[in-house]
Motif scaffolding. Structure first.
Motif, PDB file in Angstrom:
ATOM      1  N   ARG A   4      20.831 -10.085  -8.173  1.00  9.85           N
ATOM      2  CA  ARG A   4      19.730 -10.968  -7.789  1.00  9.85           C
ATOM      3  C   ARG A   4      18.488 -10.095  -7.674  1.00  9.85           C
ATOM      4  N   CYS A   5      17.659 -10.099  -8.689  1.00 12.24           N
ATOM      5  CA  CYS A   5      16.514  -9.199  -8.794  1.00 12.24           C
ATOM      6  C   CYS A   5      15.299  -9.813  -8.103  1.00 12.24           C
ATOM      7  N   VAL A   6      14.653  -9.028  -7.276  1.00 13.55           N
ATOM      8  CA  VAL A   6      13.473  -9.465  -6.539  1.00 13.55           C
ATOM      9  C   VAL A   6      12.392  -8.407  -6.715  1.00 13.55           C
ATOM     10  N   ALA A   7      11.278  -8.765  -7.308  1.00 12.87           N
ATOM     11  CA  ALA A   7      10.135  -7.857  -7.449  1.00 12.87           C
ATOM     12  C   ALA A   7       9.037  -8.352  -6.520  1.00 12.87           C
ATOM     13  N   ILE A   8       8.614  -7.508  -5.602  1.00 11.03           N
ATOM     14  CA  ILE A   8       7.588  -7.911  -4.647  1.00 11.03           C
ATOM     15  C   ILE A   8       6.217  -7.459  -5.132  1.00 11.03           C
ATOM     16  N   ASP A   9       5.195  -8.147  -4.650  1.00 10.69           N
ATOM     17  CA  ASP A   9       3.817  -7.660  -4.737  1.00 10.69           C
ATOM     18  C   ASP A   9       3.454  -7.124  -3.354  1.00 10.69           C
ATOM     19  N   LEU A  10       3.191  -5.829  -3.256  1.00 14.87           N
ATOM     20  CA  LEU A  10       2.761  -5.262  -1.985  1.00 14.87           C
ATOM     21  C   LEU A  10       1.420  -5.868  -1.567  1.00 14.87           C
ATOM     22  N   PRO A  11       1.092  -5.847  -0.276  1.00 13.91           N
ATOM     23  CA  PRO A  11      -0.212  -6.362   0.155  1.00 13.91           C
ATOM     24  C   PRO A  11      -1.364  -5.746  -0.634  1.00 13.91           C
ATOM     25  N   GLY A  12      -2.287  -6.612  -1.055  1.00 16.07           N
ATOM     26  CA  GLY A  12      -3.437  -6.158  -1.828  1.00 16.07           C
ATOM     27  C   GLY A  12      -3.173  -6.010  -3.306  1.00 16.07           C
ATOM     28  N   HIS A  13      -2.003  -6.443  -3.777  1.00 10.54           N
ATOM     29  CA  HIS A  13      -1.630  -6.335  -5.186  1.00 10.54           C
ATOM     30  C   HIS A  13      -1.115  -7.680  -5.684  1.00 10.54           C
TER      31      HIS A  13
ATOM     32  N   GLN B  83     -10.671  -0.471  -3.983  1.00 10.98           N
ATOM     33  CA  GLN B  83     -10.928   0.685  -3.133  1.00 10.98           C
ATOM     34  C   GLN B  83     -10.424   0.492  -1.698  1.00 10.98           C
ATOM     35  N   PRO B  84     -10.680  -0.639  -1.031  1.00 17.09           N
ATOM     36  CA  PRO B  84     -10.174  -0.788   0.341  1.00 17.09           C
ATOM     37  C   PRO B  84      -8.648  -0.751   0.422  1.00 17.09           C
ATOM     38  N   VAL B  85      -7.985  -1.201  -0.637  1.00 17.91           N
ATOM     39  CA  VAL B  85      -6.528  -1.191  -0.647  1.00 17.91           C
ATOM     40  C   VAL B  85      -6.012   0.248  -0.719  1.00 17.91           C
ATOM     41  N   VAL B  86      -6.575   1.051  -1.611  1.00 20.23           N
ATOM     42  CA  VAL B  86      -6.169   2.449  -1.707  1.00 20.23           C
ATOM     43  C   VAL B  86      -6.464   3.177  -0.397  1.00 20.23           C
ATOM     44  N   LEU B  87      -7.623   2.941   0.176  1.00 19.88           N
ATOM     45  CA  LEU B  87      -7.956   3.567   1.457  1.00 19.88           C
ATOM     46  C   LEU B  87      -6.957   3.153   2.536  1.00 19.88           C
ATOM     47  N   GLY B  88      -6.474   1.920   2.460  1.00 21.52           N
ATOM     48  CA  GLY B  88      -5.480   1.486   3.429  1.00 21.52           C
ATOM     49  C   GLY B  88      -4.166   2.221   3.277  1.00 21.52           C
ATOM     50  N   TYR B  89      -3.643   2.272   2.059  1.00 24.52           N
ATOM     51  CA  TYR B  89      -2.350   2.924   1.852  1.00 24.52           C
ATOM     52  C   TYR B  89      -2.435   4.434   2.078  1.00 24.52           C
ATOM     53  N   TRP B  90      -3.585   5.020   1.839  1.00 20.17           N
ATOM     54  CA  TRP B  90      -3.753   6.462   2.048  1.00 20.17           C
ATOM     55  C   TRP B  90      -4.377   6.791   3.404  1.00 20.17           C
ATOM     56  N   ASN B  91      -4.469   5.800   4.282  1.00 21.99           N
ATOM     57  CA  ASN B  91      -5.112   6.030   5.573  1.00 21.99           C
ATOM     58  C   ASN B  91      -4.410   7.134   6.366  1.00 21.99           C
ATOM     59  N   GLY B  92      -3.088   7.130   6.350  1.00 21.46           N
ATOM     60  CA  GLY B  92      -2.352   8.171   7.060  1.00 21.46           C
ATOM     61  C   GLY B  92      -2.617   9.554   6.501  1.00 21.46           C
ATOM     62  N   LEU B  93      -2.681   9.653   5.175  1.00 25.19           N
ATOM     63  CA  LEU B  93      -2.985  10.939   4.538  1.00 25.19           C
ATOM     64  C   LEU B  93      -4.386  11.415   4.893  1.00 25.19           C
ATOM     65  N   LEU B  94      -5.305  10.468   5.022  1.00 26.77           N
ATOM     66  CA  LEU B  94      -6.709  10.812   5.256  1.00 26.77           C
ATOM     67  C   LEU B  94      -7.005  11.170   6.701  1.00 26.77           C
ATOM     68  N   THR B  95      -6.283  10.596   7.631  1.00 29.61           N
ATOM     69  CA  THR B  95      -6.701  10.661   9.026  1.00 29.61           C
ATOM     70  C   THR B  95      -5.808  11.524   9.911  1.00 29.61           C
TER      71      THR B  95
END
Length: 255
Positions: free
Chosen positions: A42-51, A168-180
């Motif tokens: 049973r294959c399930v492909a999700i769209d992550l938030p912002g995608h 851009q806001p989506v990438v900044l969100g996912y990389w927020n931990g790396l940045l901060t």
């Protein structure tokens, strides 16, 4: 669309198999694998938030991995999906790790994503002015140029090329931990989740990571098994798709 704002694309029946894409893609990127595996899973492909068809989140902090893992779990529960095999590519592999640390899974499969994120954190912090400013599209072009896309077969290359530039806001969100966060401190935080993974684990890479990294990851996930395609491409599963199909089928047989 689930009640948690995550779009789910489903096909087939059997053991649940959840695919998690990387930045800039969406669930459509997995269509060749869903076509190959829907007769067994049973294959399930999700769209992550912002995608794709999933809503963008309002604050960078909303993209923290545990919060999205919990959102994914709620979406899967709503769809009556429990204890899946979870497959993640790129940042989706990080997401799959956080999910497998907190919720029951049959197996977790990482595709071309080192889980020692300290070097990536230092790199991201070094270009944060471009990342946060008007040169973001140029920076993302440079990121994409590093993926080895010239190794992709023609049809896979067309599929990847149809994926839109991530916002851009989506990438900044996912990389927020790396940045901060200080890189070593953030790695310690990630390590806590890696050490909590008890399910079988496979790591598929374009080029086999060096022995030092393999030993490092085995200290955190002792049961991890490494495979490689042998091509320097960030999408190795599209270069030799049967390899990923076999890894997934092996995980399904082990259930």
């Amino acid at each position: 669309m689930s009640g948690n704002g995550l779009a789910l694309r489903q096909s087939g029946s059997g053991v649940p198999l959840v695919f998690v894409h990387g930045l800039g893609a969406d669930g459509r990127i997995w269509s060749p694998f869903i076509e190959a595996l829907a007769g067994e899973f049973r294959c399930v492909a999700i769209d992550l938030p912002g995608h794709g068809d999933s809503a963008e989140l309002s604050q960078p902090q909303d993209y923290e991995f545990p919060a999205i893992a919990a959102r994914l779990h709620a979406s899967l529960r709503q769809a009556s999906i429990a204890q899946p095999i979870i497959v993640g590519h790129s940042i989706g592999a990080v997401m799959a790790s956080f999910y497998a640390a907190e919720f029951p899974v049959r197996a977790v499969i990482h595709i071309d994503q080192p889980l020692d994120i300290r070097e990536r954190a230092r790199t991201v912090q070094s270009v944060q002015d471009m990342l946060r400013g008007p040169d973001f599209p140029l920076l993302w072009q440079k990121v994409r140029a590093s993926f080895g896309l010239e190794h992709l077969p023609e049809e896979a290359g067309k599929l990847e090329a149809r994926m839109p530039l991530p916002r851009q806001p989506v990438v900044l969100g996912y990389w927020n931990g790396l940045l901060t966060h200080e890189p070593d401190a953030y790695q310690n935080y990630v390590d806590g989740y890696l050490r909590a993974i008890r399910a079988p684990c496979a790591a598929l890479h374009g080029v086999m990571p060096d022995p030092g990294y393999r030993d490092w990851l085995r200290q955190r996930i002792p049961q991890v098994r490494f495979d490689e395609i042998g091509v320097p491409c960030h999408f190795p599963h599209f270069v030799v798709p049967q390899k990923l199909v076999s890894v997934i089928q092996d995980a399904g047989r082990a259930v």
